[in-house]
Design an enzyme around this catalytic site. Sequence first.
Site: not given
Ligand code: RB5
Length: 146
Positions: A10, A67, A134-135, A100, A69
Amino acid sequence: MSKYIYISSDHGGFKLKQNIFTFLTNKKYHVYDLGTDSNTSVDYPDFSDLLVRKMKTNSNFIGILFCGTGIGMSIAANRHEHIRAALCTDVNMASLSRKHNNSNVIVIGGRTTSPHLAKKMIQTFLNTDFENGRHLLRINKLRKKI
Ligand code: RB5
C-alpha cells in the site's frame, strides 16, 4: 528457493517496495510488481488480494508484502489457506519463518524497517529452506477448520 517473486504494497510500504524491487531485479530475480505505484492512499487488503490471487495459480512464486507496519498486510494475506505470511522484524525471524513455518510470503513494515534490514531479511528468506520433519505435521494442522 524460488527466483520468481510477486511484490505488492500500500502507500505505507510504497517507498520501501520500490527500493526492494530495484535491489532484487539487480540480483536477477524475476520480480513482478503488483502495485501500488505511488504514495497516494490506498487500502492494503486490495493489494494483498492481488498477490494472494496470483500465488493461488503460481505456487512456485514467493511473495513480499509491505504496508506501514506490516500488520495489516499479514492479517489480510493469512486469511487464505495457501498463504503462510510471516511479518518479520529481524533476520532470525526471516530464517525461522522458512525453516519452521515454510512461509511463502515475507511481510515487512515500510515505516518501521530500514532498507538495509529489509534487504538482509529478504535475502535470508530467499536462501533458507524448510526443515520439514516435525514442522510439516504442524503446518498440515493449519488447514483444520474449527
Ligand atoms: C496506512 O496508513 C497504514 O494503516 C497501513 O499501511 C498499515 O500499516 C496497516 O496495517
